[in-house]
Design a protein around this motif. Structure first.
Motif, PDB file in Angstrom:
ATOM      1  N   PRO A  33       0.831  -1.216   0.000  1.00  0.00           N
ATOM      2  CA  PRO A  33       0.000   0.000   0.000  1.00  0.00           C
ATOM      3  C   PRO A  33       0.864   1.265   0.000  1.00  0.00           C
ATOM      4  CG  PRO A  33       0.091  -0.930   2.195  1.00  0.00           C
ATOM      5  CD  PRO A  33       0.797  -1.897   1.290  1.00  0.00           C
ATOM      6  N   PRO A  34       0.250   2.417  -0.289  1.00  0.00           N
ATOM      7  CA  PRO A  34       0.988   3.678  -0.224  1.00  0.00           C
ATOM      8  C   PRO A  34       1.351   4.003   1.221  1.00  0.00           C
ATOM      9  CG  PRO A  34      -1.337   4.109  -0.499  1.00  0.00           C
ATOM     10  CD  PRO A  34      -1.161   2.624  -0.618  1.00  0.00           C
ATOM     11  N   ARG A  35       2.418   4.730   1.399  1.00  0.00           N
ATOM     12  CA  ARG A  35       2.862   5.129   2.747  1.00  0.00           C
ATOM     13  C   ARG A  35       2.759   6.637   2.967  1.00  0.00           C
ATOM     14  NH1 ARG A  35       2.670   0.459   5.520  1.00  0.00           N
ATOM     15  NH2 ARG A  35       3.540  -1.173   4.250  1.00  0.00           N
ATOM     16  N   PHE A  36       2.810   7.420   1.899  1.00  0.00           N
ATOM     17  CA  PHE A  36       2.739   8.877   1.991  1.00  0.00           C
ATOM     18  C   PHE A  36       1.577   9.383   1.155  1.00  0.00           C
ATOM     19  CE2 PHE A  36       7.122   7.862   2.883  1.00  0.00           C
ATOM     20  CZ  PHE A  36       7.450   8.731   3.914  1.00  0.00           C
ATOM     21  N   CYS A  37       0.931  10.454   1.607  1.00  0.00           N
ATOM     22  CA  CYS A  37      -0.141  11.084   0.846  1.00  0.00           C
ATOM     23  C   CYS A  37       0.465  11.737  -0.394  1.00  0.00           C
ATOM     24  CB  CYS A  37      -0.861  12.127   1.692  1.00  0.00           C
ATOM     25  SG  CYS A  37      -2.170  12.988   0.790  1.00  0.00           S
ATOM     26  N   GLN A  47      -3.612   0.327   7.118  1.00  0.00           N
ATOM     27  CA  GLN A  47      -4.113  -0.908   7.705  1.00  0.00           C
ATOM     28  C   GLN A  47      -4.216  -1.936   6.593  1.00  0.00           C
ATOM     29  OE1 GLN A  47      -7.990  -0.727   9.553  1.00  0.00           O
ATOM     30  NE2 GLN A  47      -7.583  -2.577  10.707  1.00  0.00           N
ATOM     31  N   ILE A  48      -3.553  -3.080   6.804  1.00  0.00           N
ATOM     32  CA  ILE A  48      -3.557  -4.156   5.824  1.00  0.00           C
ATOM     33  C   ILE A  48      -4.487  -5.256   6.323  1.00  0.00           C
ATOM     34  CG2 ILE A  48      -2.159  -5.855   4.615  1.00  0.00           C
ATOM     35  CD1 ILE A  48       0.212  -3.877   5.007  1.00  0.00           C
ATOM     36  N   LEU A  49      -5.432  -5.617   5.475  1.00  0.00           N
ATOM     37  CA  LEU A  49      -6.425  -6.633   5.795  1.00  0.00           C
ATOM     38  C   LEU A  49      -6.320  -7.768   4.778  1.00  0.00           C
ATOM     39  CD1 LEU A  49      -9.356  -4.116   6.229  1.00  0.00           C
ATOM     40  CD2 LEU A  49      -8.063  -5.209   8.061  1.00  0.00           C
ATOM     41  N   PRO A  50      -6.885  -8.935   5.076  1.00  0.00           N
ATOM     42  CA  PRO A  50      -6.854 -10.029   4.094  1.00  0.00           C
ATOM     43  C   PRO A  50      -7.498  -9.655   2.750  1.00  0.00           C
ATOM     44  CG  PRO A  50      -7.506 -10.869   6.227  1.00  0.00           C
ATOM     45  CD  PRO A  50      -7.469  -9.373   6.350  1.00  0.00           C
ATOM     46  N   ALA A  51      -8.486  -8.788   2.785  1.00  0.00           N
ATOM     47  CA  ALA A  51      -9.196  -8.413   1.560  1.00  0.00           C
ATOM     48  C   ALA A  51      -8.626  -7.166   0.888  1.00  0.00           C
ATOM     49  CB  ALA A  51     -10.662  -8.192   1.877  1.00  0.00           C
ATOM     50  N   GLY A  52      -7.568  -6.570   1.402  1.00  0.00           N
ATOM     51  CA  GLY A  52      -6.999  -5.361   0.810  1.00  0.00           C
ATOM     52  C   GLY A  52      -6.369  -4.468   1.858  1.00  0.00           C
ATOM     53  N   VAL A  62      -9.356   8.854   3.116  1.00  0.00           N
ATOM     54  CA  VAL A  62      -9.010   7.439   2.976  1.00  0.00           C
ATOM     55  C   VAL A  62      -8.820   7.061   1.508  1.00  0.00           C
ATOM     56  CG1 VAL A  62      -9.850   5.080   3.382  1.00  0.00           C
ATOM     57  CG2 VAL A  62     -10.286   6.865   5.070  1.00  0.00           C
ATOM     58  N   ARG A  63      -7.793   6.271   1.250  1.00  0.00           N
ATOM     59  CA  ARG A  63      -7.586   5.582  -0.031  1.00  0.00           C
ATOM     60  C   ARG A  63      -7.651   4.110   0.277  1.00  0.00           C
ATOM     61  NH1 ARG A  63      -2.204   7.311  -2.713  1.00  0.00           N
ATOM     62  NH2 ARG A  63      -3.220   6.452  -4.523  1.00  0.00           N
ATOM     63  N   GLN A  64      -8.152   3.321  -0.649  1.00  0.00           N
ATOM     64  CA  GLN A  64      -8.215   1.881  -0.393  1.00  0.00           C
ATOM     65  C   GLN A  64      -7.968   1.092  -1.668  1.00  0.00           C
ATOM     66  OE1 GLN A  64     -11.955   1.239   1.434  1.00  0.00           O
ATOM     67  NE2 GLN A  64     -13.147   1.960  -0.289  1.00  0.00           N
ATOM     68  N   SER A  65      -7.601  -0.185  -1.474  1.00  0.00           N
ATOM     69  CA  SER A  65      -7.340  -1.047  -2.610  1.00  0.00           C
ATOM     70  C   SER A  65      -8.625  -1.462  -3.279  1.00  0.00           C
ATOM     71  CB  SER A  65      -6.567  -2.285  -2.187  1.00  0.00           C
ATOM     72  OG  SER A  65      -7.285  -3.013  -1.231  1.00  0.00           O
TER      73      SER A  65
END
Length: 65
Positions: A33-37, A47-52, A62-65
């Motif tokens: 995932p991205p680390r900086f805006c 936050q890394i989850l099993p679904a993304g 918020v940005r999300q996968s």
């Protein structure tokens, strides 16, 4: 967060998006995932989850996968 993001900063290393070679950052971003805006260069809460993943900037939301 909706809409296109105009990247001023690299969302992986935090350096200016238009300076230097960010090929390694682009390859790494395929897997992580991205680390900086990309708008303000703030470090984001990730936050890394099993679904993304979700990445939150206190200024731009918020940005999300």
């Amino acid at each position: 967060m909706t809409g296109a993001v105009t990247a001023v900063w690299c969302d992986r290393c935090g350096e200016a998006a238009d300076s230097g070679d960010h090929a390694a950052c682009r390859r790494a971003r395929e897997l992580e995932p991205p680390r900086f805006c990309p708008k303000c260069r703030r470090r984001m809460k990730v936050q890394i989850l099993p679904a993304g993943w979700t990445a939150t900037c206190v200024e731009h939301g918020v940005r999300q996968s």
